[in-house]
Design an enzyme around this catalytic site. Structure first.
Site, short mmCIF file in Angstrom:
data_model
loop_
_atom_site.label_atom_id
_atom_site.label_comp_id
_atom_site.label_asym_id
_atom_site.label_seq_id
_atom_site.Cartn_x
_atom_site.Cartn_y
_atom_site.Cartn_z
N ASN A 1 18.68 -47.77 26.18
CA ASN A 1 17.49 -47.12 26.74
C ASN A 1 16.73 -46.46 25.62
O ASN A 1 17.24 -45.52 24.98
CB ASN A 1 17.90 -46.05 27.76
CG ASN A 1 18.55 -46.67 28.97
OD1 ASN A 1 17.90 -47.29 29.80
ND2 ASN A 1 19.86 -46.53 29.06
N HIS A 19 11.49 -31.32 27.00
CA HIS A 19 10.63 -30.32 27.62
C HIS A 19 10.80 -29.00 26.89
O HIS A 19 11.89 -28.67 26.42
CB HIS A 19 10.99 -30.12 29.09
CG HIS A 19 10.65 -31.29 29.95
ND1 HIS A 19 9.38 -31.53 30.43
CD2 HIS A 19 11.41 -32.32 30.40
CE1 HIS A 19 9.37 -32.63 31.15
NE2 HIS A 19 10.60 -33.15 31.15
N THR A 73 21.75 -34.36 17.31
CA THR A 73 20.70 -33.35 17.45
C THR A 73 20.00 -33.07 16.11
O THR A 73 18.97 -32.41 16.09
CB THR A 73 21.30 -32.03 17.97
OG1 THR A 73 22.29 -31.59 17.04
CG2 THR A 73 21.94 -32.21 19.33
#
Ligand SMILES: CC(C)(COP(=O)(O)OP(=O)(O)OC[C@H]1O[C@@H](n2cnc3c(N)ncnc32)[C@H](O)[C@@H]1OP(=O)(O)O)[C@@H](O)C(=O)NCCC(=O)NCCS
Length: 203
Positions: free
Chosen positions: A93, A119, A166
Site C-alpha cells: 500500500n 494528521h 519513523t
C-alpha cells in the site's frame, strides 16, 4: 526519553544514490490525485504485468524499465510516485500524495505500507499533512513494514518485516521493531540481482 524521539541512527543522514530530494510538506490533496488513484486502483486489478505497466504509464506514472508492480497493489496519488529501473513493488500500500521516490533495484515486499500522509493531532481541524518519502537504490522494505511520512531509507538499507520506520534509515543498515532501531548492517558489495527480474506467471 521515549523511543519515539530517537532517530534510527542519531545524527546520521541517509543520502546516497541519486534519488535524494528536498522534504517539503504539502497540505492539500488534489482532484488529479483522486482521479489517478481511482484509475490506478482498477489498473491494479488487471491480469498481465505488461498491460498494467503500459496503462500506469498512460496515466502519467513514472516507472523505469524492467519493473514489477504486482497485481493487487494499492497506489494512492500515483501521479506523485516515481519508480526507478529494476524495482519490484509487491502487493503493498503506497499512499503517495506527499511524493514517493523509489530508486533503482528496490524491493518492496507484500504488505508493506509507505504513507506520506498524517494528521496534525493538535490541529482543531485535524489538519492533513503530507511529507515526501525517498527509498534509495537497492533498499529492501520487507513484509508488513511501515514507512512513515518524511522518511528517507538510504541506499542498500533493509527495513525488516513488521518494522515501523519513523526516522531516516542510514544506508546499508538493517532496522527492525517499533519504532525501528538498527539491528544489523548489510555488506556493501556489487549486487548481482535485479528485483524487477522476478515476475513469474500470474504475478
Ligand atoms: C531482515 C531479516 C531478513 C533479518 O533476518 P536475519 O538476518 O536472519 O536475522 P536474524 O534472525 O539472525 O536476527 C538477528 C537479530 O535481529 C532480530 N530481528 C530479526 N528480524 C527482526 C524483525 N523483523 N524485527 C525486529 N527484530 C528482528 C532478531 O531477534 C535477532 O536479534 P538478537 O540478535 O538480539 O537475537 C528478517 O528480519 C526479515 O525482515 N525478513 C523479511 C521476510 C520477508 O519480508 N520476506 C519477503 C520475501 S520477498
Amino acid at each position: 526519553m521515549s523511543d519515539m524521539n530517537t532517530p534510527v541512527d542519531a545524527g546520521a543522514k541517509a543520502t546516497g544514490g541519486d534519488v535524494a530530494q528536498t522534504k517539503v510538506s504539502r497540505t492539500r490533496n488534489t482532484s488529479r490525485s483522486y482521479f489517478s488513484t481511482k484509475v490506478a486502483y482498477n489498473i491494479g486489478r488487471l491480469h498481465g504485468l505488461k498491460l498494467r505497466i503500459f496503462l500506469y504509464r498512460r496515466i502519467g506514472m513514472k516507472i523505469g524499465s524492467n519493473c514489477v508492480v504486482r497485481r493487487g497493489v494499492y497506489l494512492g496519488s500515483p501521479n506523485e510516485l516515481e519508480i526507478g529501473d529494476g524495482s519490484f513493488i509487491g502487493r503493498a500500500n503506497l499512499y503517495c500524495t506527499g511524493g514517493v521516490k523509489i530508486g533503482k533495484n528496490v524491493n518492496i515486499s507484500d504488505g508493506a505500507v509507505i504513507i506520506t500522509a498524517k494528521h496534525d493531532v493538535n490541529s482543531p481541524a485535524f489538519e492533513a499533512l503530507y511529507e515526501p518519502i525517498v527509498i534509495d537504490d537497492w533498499a529492501w522494505i520487507a513484509t508488513n513494514a511501515i514507512v512513515l511520512a518524511g522518511v528517507t531509507v538510504g541506499e542498500g538499507a533493509v527495513v525488516a518485516a513488521g518494522a515501523v520506520v519513523t526516522r531516516d534509515v542510514v544506508p546499508y543498515s538493517i532496522v527492525g521493531g517499533n519504532p525501528a532501531k538498527v539491528i544489523g548492517e548489510r555488506k556493501r558489495q556489487g549486487f548481482t540481482y535485479v528485483p524487477g527480474d522476478y515476475h513469474p506467471p500470474l504475478l
